[in-house]
Scaffold this active site. Structure first.
Site, short mmCIF file in Angstrom:
data_model
loop_
_atom_site.label_atom_id
_atom_site.label_comp_id
_atom_site.label_asym_id
_atom_site.label_seq_id
_atom_site.Cartn_x
_atom_site.Cartn_y
_atom_site.Cartn_z
N VAL A 20 -111.51 8.82 25.68
CA VAL A 20 -110.39 9.02 26.46
C VAL A 20 -110.07 10.38 26.76
CG1 VAL A 20 -108.19 8.55 27.20
CG2 VAL A 20 -109.38 6.51 26.10
N ASP A 38 -108.53 18.49 18.84
CA ASP A 38 -108.78 17.40 17.94
C ASP A 38 -108.52 17.90 16.69
OD1 ASP A 38 -110.60 14.56 18.64
OD2 ASP A 38 -110.63 15.32 16.50
N ARG A 43 -116.16 17.57 14.98
CA ARG A 43 -116.05 17.48 16.59
C ARG A 43 -115.81 18.59 17.53
NH1 ARG A 43 -115.95 11.81 17.87
NH2 ARG A 43 -114.60 12.42 19.83
N THR A 88 -104.77 4.29 19.10
CA THR A 88 -103.83 3.42 18.68
C THR A 88 -104.38 2.33 18.13
OG1 THR A 88 -103.57 2.79 20.92
CG2 THR A 88 -101.84 4.21 20.11
N THR A 123 -102.59 3.73 24.45
CA THR A 123 -101.90 2.41 24.91
C THR A 123 -100.89 2.09 23.50
OG1 THR A 123 -104.18 1.53 25.66
CG2 THR A 123 -102.66 -0.27 24.89
N CYS A 263 -109.96 -1.88 22.83
CA CYS A 263 -108.97 -2.19 23.64
C CYS A 263 -108.51 -3.86 23.83
CB CYS A 263 -109.35 -1.87 25.19
SG CYS A 263 -109.27 -0.01 25.76
N ARG A 334 -116.21 0.51 16.84
CA ARG A 334 -114.82 0.26 16.43
C ARG A 334 -114.54 -1.27 16.72
NH1 ARG A 334 -111.29 4.23 20.09
NH2 ARG A 334 -113.07 3.93 21.31
#
Length: 429
Positions: A20, A38, A43, A88, A123, A263, A334
């Site tokens: 995102v 980050d 990364r 989240t 979220t 999600c 994930r």
């Protein structure tokens, strides 16, 4: 605020540079000066080299961007408009894990100055921004909301692997802690979003809108999975039923499958958590979650039954699973429900090999305890095509026959080989 950001008199920060955050940071950085933060230095170093650690963006996406990558939270003090885009997740008990969000909020709070804006994209359940995050911002900064700083919520709508519905082409929901903040946040996002902006009446409305987008999909997919359970007992192919029913103009196109990812398999739990807190126990949403969470085990048990029916000895049998990511053509593992299939098969003392052209073997070992094999060299009692990667769609029955025993079982979870398998024992959801 927008005028000063575009003139580069002020800077914008993005906290969390994953699926995102990185696209948001790069898009803003084409017009403004951006600080990309980050917590993982490895990364950050990859992004400095123009490499997306999530394997979603091409190298060209980094061109022409005024962005500084950092893992030092103190650098956030240089920014005046902060966008929080951290994960989240849920914990092992399917409860919200706000640890990354609250940690990021503390980092922003320490950097907050009078006149600054903080927009959350992660979220959450309705009320989280104002009830959980704002108090931390006030505590860490010593400032007061709507007097010294403003907040907003603009839910992310990134769809991994989707090259058509990209960030700028997806209508953006925005909201603010007051009328002024809503207007300013709308202006800032409108500078990069070509699809348009929808200004929600409140932060809670924006939070709720995001969470029901994925809850709606989850419940509809759960219905398809339940239909699959029923139709399998009737010896009817679910995909053929859906194809026939889909000829009606208003029939919604949802399909059975393994529901994972960051999600759809997660967001409904945030909503049911808040509902429980308010004294309401959801029936439909939790029912849908139960069905979807159980599908990996169901697929594995059905494979075992089919193998036994074909005369295979189960103890020591070999099964190949093709695909380990949560959806096709992405590297994201994930919440992948393929892990449930693997674990259930192993409980029957079956040898399980897994291949995937997109997933990282090291990440799978770290997350789920199993890795990938380099190449297929065995003869398998069953082959399960669990994820519809493009690399698998072109394979034909001759290939599968070449890697299977004569009494083998071919499992096509999402029905992409329907009517293409004639000699092998075939099963799909």
């Amino acid at each position: 605020m927008l005028k000063e950001l575009l003139a580069k008199d002020k800077k914008l920060s993005v906290i969390g540079l994953g699926y995102v955050g990185l696209p948001i940071a790069l898009e803003f950085a084409r017009k403004m000066s951006v600080i990309g933060f980050d917590i993982k230095e490895e990364r950050v170093e990859l992004m400095r080299q123009g490499i997306d650690p999530s394997n979603e963006l091409e190298a060209e996406a980094f061109n022409g961007c005024d962005i500084t990558y950092t893992s030092n939270a103190a650098d956030l003090k240089e920014a005046n408009f902060h966008v929080v885009a951290v994960p989240t997740p849920i914990n092992n008990h399917n409860l919200p894990d706000l640890t990354p969000l609250l940690s990021a909020t503390r980092a922003v709070g320490k950097a907050l100055k009078k006149g600054d804006y903080v927009v959350f994209e992660s979220t959450v359940y309705p009320g989280c921004t104002e009830d959980d995050c704002v108090p931390i911002l006030e505590e860490e900064s010593g400032l007061k909301l709507n007097i010294d700083f403003k907040v907003g919520f603009s839910p992310e709508r990134i769809n991994p692997g989707d090259k058509e519905h990209t960030l700028t082409k997806i209508l953006k929901i925005v909201s603010g802690s007051d009328d002024e903040s809503a207007r300013v946040i709308e202006e800032v996002y409108a500078s990069i979003i070509t699809a348009g902006i929808h200004k929600a009446s409140s932060i809670k409305v924006a939070e709720a809108a995001k969470i029901i987008e994925n809850t709606q999909r989850d419940v509809n997919i759960a219905l398809m999975n339940e239909l699959s359970l029923i139709f399998d007992r009737m010896d009817i192919n679910t995909f053929e039923v859906l194809e026939a029913a889909g000829t009606k103009w208003n029939f919604l196109r949802f399909f059975p499958g393994l529901v994972g990812g960051h999600c759809i398999g997660v967001d409904p739990y945030y909503l049911t958590y808040k509902a429980n807190e308010l004294g309401y126990h959801s029936k439909i949403i939790t029912g849908g979650r139960f069905i979807n969470d159980s599908m990996g085990g169901y697929v594995a048990k059905t494979v075992v039954k089919k193998m036994i029916s074909n005369g295979n000895k189960i103890n020591g049998a070999k099964v190949l699973i093709m695909g380990a990511t949560f959806k096709e053509n992405v590297s994201d593992i994930r919440n992948s429900k393929v892990a449930d299939v693997v674990n259930e098969l192993k409980s029957f003392s079956i040898q399980v090999d897994v291949v995937d052209p997109h997933a990282s073997s090291d990440e799978l070992k770290h997350e789920y305890g199993y890795g990938l094999i380099d190449k297929v060299t065995e003869k398998y009692n069953a082959v399960i095509v669990a994820v519809n990667h493009d690399e698998y769609i072109k394979l034909d029955e001759d290939y599968f026959k070449s890697i299977m025993v004569d009494e083998g079982v071919f499992v096509d979870v999402k029905g992409i080989y329907r009517n293409k398998i004639n000699d092998l024992t075939y099963w799909s959801l």
